[in-house]
Design an enzyme around this catalytic site. Structure first.
Site, PDB file in Angstrom:
ATOM      1  N   TYR A  97       1.601  10.864  -3.521  1.00  0.00           N
ATOM      2  CA  TYR A  97       1.796  11.347  -4.890  1.00  0.00           C
ATOM      3  C   TYR A  97       1.649  12.861  -5.000  1.00  0.00           C
ATOM      4  O   TYR A  97       1.131  13.378  -5.989  1.00  0.00           O
ATOM      5  CB  TYR A  97       0.835  10.625  -5.861  1.00  0.00           C
ATOM      6  CG  TYR A  97       0.934   9.129  -5.708  1.00  0.00           C
ATOM      7  CD1 TYR A  97       2.046   8.455  -6.181  1.00  0.00           C
ATOM      8  CD2 TYR A  97      -0.053   8.391  -5.056  1.00  0.00           C
ATOM      9  CE1 TYR A  97       2.178   7.089  -6.006  1.00  0.00           C
ATOM     10  CE2 TYR A  97       0.065   7.024  -4.877  1.00  0.00           C
ATOM     11  CZ  TYR A  97       1.186   6.378  -5.354  1.00  0.00           C
ATOM     12  OH  TYR A  97       1.330   5.029  -5.184  1.00  0.00           O
ATOM     13  N   CYS A 117       2.513  29.758 -15.143  1.00  0.00           N
ATOM     14  CA  CYS A 117       1.964  30.426 -16.318  1.00  0.00           C
ATOM     15  C   CYS A 117       1.412  29.430 -17.331  1.00  0.00           C
ATOM     16  O   CYS A 117       1.968  29.229 -18.409  1.00  0.00           O
ATOM     17  CB  CYS A 117       3.004  31.358 -16.908  1.00  0.00           C
ATOM     18  SG  CYS A 117       3.337  32.705 -15.758  1.00  0.00           S
ATOM     19  N   GLU A 118       0.378  28.767 -16.895  1.00  0.00           N
ATOM     20  CA  GLU A 118      -0.425  27.865 -17.703  1.00  0.00           C
ATOM     21  C   GLU A 118      -1.762  27.797 -16.980  1.00  0.00           C
ATOM     22  O   GLU A 118      -1.871  28.257 -15.850  1.00  0.00           O
ATOM     23  CB  GLU A 118       0.174  26.450 -17.715  1.00  0.00           C
ATOM     24  CG  GLU A 118       1.484  26.365 -18.443  1.00  0.00           C
ATOM     25  CD  GLU A 118       1.885  24.937 -18.759  1.00  0.00           C
ATOM     26  OE1 GLU A 118       0.993  24.123 -19.063  1.00  0.00           O
ATOM     27  OE2 GLU A 118       3.074  24.659 -18.687  1.00  0.00           O
ATOM     28  N   PRO A 175       0.808  -1.218   0.000  1.00  0.00           N
ATOM     29  CA  PRO A 175       0.000   0.000   0.000  1.00  0.00           C
ATOM     30  C   PRO A 175       0.847   1.276   0.000  1.00  0.00           C
ATOM     31  O   PRO A 175       1.867   1.351   0.685  1.00  0.00           O
ATOM     32  CB  PRO A 175      -0.790  -0.103   1.310  1.00  0.00           C
ATOM     33  CG  PRO A 175       0.053  -0.960   2.189  1.00  0.00           C
ATOM     34  CD  PRO A 175       0.827  -1.889   1.303  1.00  0.00           C
ATOM     35  N   TYR A 205      -4.468  14.183 -13.208  1.00  0.00           N
ATOM     36  CA  TYR A 205      -5.476  13.114 -13.134  1.00  0.00           C
ATOM     37  C   TYR A 205      -6.881  13.642 -12.915  1.00  0.00           C
ATOM     38  O   TYR A 205      -7.798  12.863 -12.677  1.00  0.00           O
ATOM     39  CB  TYR A 205      -5.184  12.176 -11.958  1.00  0.00           C
ATOM     40  CG  TYR A 205      -3.821  11.563 -11.910  1.00  0.00           C
ATOM     41  CD1 TYR A 205      -3.353  10.777 -12.960  1.00  0.00           C
ATOM     42  CD2 TYR A 205      -3.012  11.716 -10.799  1.00  0.00           C
ATOM     43  CE1 TYR A 205      -2.104  10.178 -12.887  1.00  0.00           C
ATOM     44  CE2 TYR A 205      -1.769  11.114 -10.713  1.00  0.00           C
ATOM     45  CZ  TYR A 205      -1.320  10.351 -11.763  1.00  0.00           C
ATOM     46  OH  TYR A 205      -0.100   9.752 -11.675  1.00  0.00           O
TER      47      TYR A 205
HETATM   48  C1  PLP Z   1       2.423   2.451  -7.045  1.00  0.00           C
HETATM   49  C2  PLP Z   1       2.441   1.023  -6.666  1.00  0.00           C
HETATM   50  C3  PLP Z   1       1.819   0.585  -5.491  1.00  0.00           C
HETATM   51  C4  PLP Z   1       1.062   1.514  -4.573  1.00  0.00           C
HETATM   52  O1  PLP Z   1      -0.201   1.848  -5.069  1.00  0.00           O
HETATM   53  P1  PLP Z   1      -1.223   2.704  -4.167  1.00  0.00           P
HETATM   54  O2  PLP Z   1      -2.414   2.891  -5.002  1.00  0.00           O
HETATM   55  O3  PLP Z   1      -0.556   3.980  -3.810  1.00  0.00           O
HETATM   56  O4  PLP Z   1      -1.499   1.914  -2.935  1.00  0.00           O
HETATM   57  C5  PLP Z   1       1.933  -0.745  -5.176  1.00  0.00           C
HETATM   58  N1  PLP Z   1       2.578  -1.622  -5.977  1.00  0.00           N
HETATM   59  C6  PLP Z   1       3.188  -1.233  -7.110  1.00  0.00           C
HETATM   60  C7  PLP Z   1       3.908  -2.234  -7.936  1.00  0.00           C
HETATM   61  C8  PLP Z   1       3.133   0.102  -7.499  1.00  0.00           C
HETATM   62  O5  PLP Z   1       3.727   0.471  -8.639  1.00  0.00           O
END
Ligand code: PLP
Length: 410
Positions: free
Chosen positions: A356, A328-329, A260, A302
């Protein structure tokens, strides 16, 4: 965290600034562990790419989490934070054999997601145990941008290619010790996930020396009211039963793994920015802040929703604002959002800013990346300094190769 704590942090460390509440990370970690307490061996590998500050990695290490990494640099950050190499899994995509070999030499668990590298790595290092990333072709999410299980995804080796995997394993004599999937970042439906798990169990039966099955991630946390949230407790109950049954059938107590990112850190984070300008046009009231998508790109990239509160005036009359950045966008965090009345100089807080957000920040428009603060045991700890002008120039090479064009003599 209280608004007063956030305001004090903005005052002490300046804005914009990222703030992470360690107690939220700890409670999310405990929730997930508790949901699977009926499984004998559970391993949570925190996905470093969500938020990679060393202090966060140390916190994860103290909780007993391992790390899921996607680059050799993330591996090195983990080692620097004191995480043992055998507590790290490397799950890259499209990375060179050379990088994978280097990480393997560090004692990190390798997870391979394509047949070409599998064959090359297995030929050269048949004794190194390797995990295989399977693509079960199950779309767990609604948003095709972040659901990676579909047929043309660049991630994982297709379950339809199992015979090819088996042939490579047999020919090279390599040792497969784990099976992995990560179907995307949007598990809305537990049943969809369980369905993908069944495919993973079927795949696992082909390998006799497994130590673990890694179910990846994709747990959903709410970003706004009414959002669907993965019911971890129900999910834990259902998968626990299936996993324990499978282990009996397999004849070994395997380790159940997860990776996670968002689930652990998203809700722990706040991004604080100051409102520079309130500007009215014929149809809109803009609140322009001292930040932009260089610091928090998820809304632009996103179309993600981040809750916004005016922590300087939380109880004021609500009005509609478009919150925009200084890049500036078209640099828009939110349109037509109901926010407690904003005055220039107010501090606003973006919620769910743990995952993120900082990790995707850049220097676009030659701006500094913000400071990061960890709120731990009711104290604010600076865990990253704000950048300075020197950071913008330190890798630039000053060349003296141009001559000034001079006016021709008349
Ligand atoms: C990014 C990633 C995760 C984490 O995903 P979440 O949605 O942030 O929990 C887990 N495993 C792999 C291989 C990833 O690239």
């Amino acid at each position: 965290m209280e608004n007063a704590n956030l305001l004090a942090i903005a005052k002490e460390f300046g804005s914009p600034v990222y703030v992470y509440d360690s107690s939220t990370i700890v409670s999310q970690y405990e929730r997930l562990t508790n949901a699977f307490k009926q499984v004998k061996h559970v391993k949570l590998n925190y996905a470093v790419k969500a938020l990679s500050n060393l202090a966060i990695l140390k916190l994860m290490n103290s909780l007993g989490a391992g790390l899921d990494t996607v680059s050799i640099q993330e591996v090195k950050l983990g080692l620097l934070a004191g995480v043992a190499p055998n507590n790290i899994i490397f799950t890259p995509n499209g990375v060179s054999l050379a990088e994978i070999e280097k990480v393997s030499e560090m004692g990190v668990q390798i997870n391979i997601d394509n047949l070409s590298i599998l064959e090359q790595f297995g030929t050269k290092h048949p004794d190194v145990p390797v995990c295989i990333r399977i693509n079960p072709h199950v779309m767990a999410g609604g948003n095709s941008n972040i659901s990676v299980g579909h047929i043309d995804s660049k991630f994982g080796i297709s379950i339809h290619q199992i015979p090819h995997i088996l042939r490579i394993v047999e020919n090279t004599g390599m040792n497969i010790n784990g099976i992995h999937m990560h179907t995307g970042s949007d598990i809305l439906d537990i049943d969809v996930f369980l369905y993908a798990s069944e495919i993973l169990f079927e795949t696992a039966k082909n390998f006799k020396n497994l130590d673990f099955i890694d179910f990846g991630s994709g747990f959903k946390v709410p970003y706004k009211e009414g959002d669907i949230e993965t019911n971890i407790e129900e999910f834990g109950q259902k998968l626990t039963k299936r996993f324990n049954d499978f282990c009996k059938e397999y004849g070994k107590e395997l380790i159940l793994g997860f990776e996670p990112g968002k689930f652990l850190v998203s809700e722990a984070g706040y991004f604080l920015a100051e409102v520079n300008v309130v500007k009215q046009t014929t149809s809109t009231v803009f609140a322009g802040i001292d930040s932009g998508f260089n610091h928090l790109i998820r809304p632009m990239l996103y179309n993600s929703y981040h809750g916004i509160i005016n922590i300087s005036n939380p109880k004021g009359r609500e009005r509609f604002y478009s919150v925009v950045g200084y890049i500036c966008e078209t640099d828009t965090f939110a349109t037509n959002r109901r926010i407690s009345e904003i005055t220039e100089g107010d501090i606003i807080a973006f919620k769910n800013a743990g995952a993120y957000c900082f990790s995707m920040a850049s220097n676009y428009n030659s701006r500094f990346r913000p400071a990061e603060v960890l709120w731990h045991n009711n104290e604010a700890h600076l865990i990253r300094k704000r950048e300075t002008f020197e950071d913008l120039t330190k890798n630039q090479v000053d060349v003296d190769i141009f001559t000034k064009v001079t006016e021709p003599a008349s």
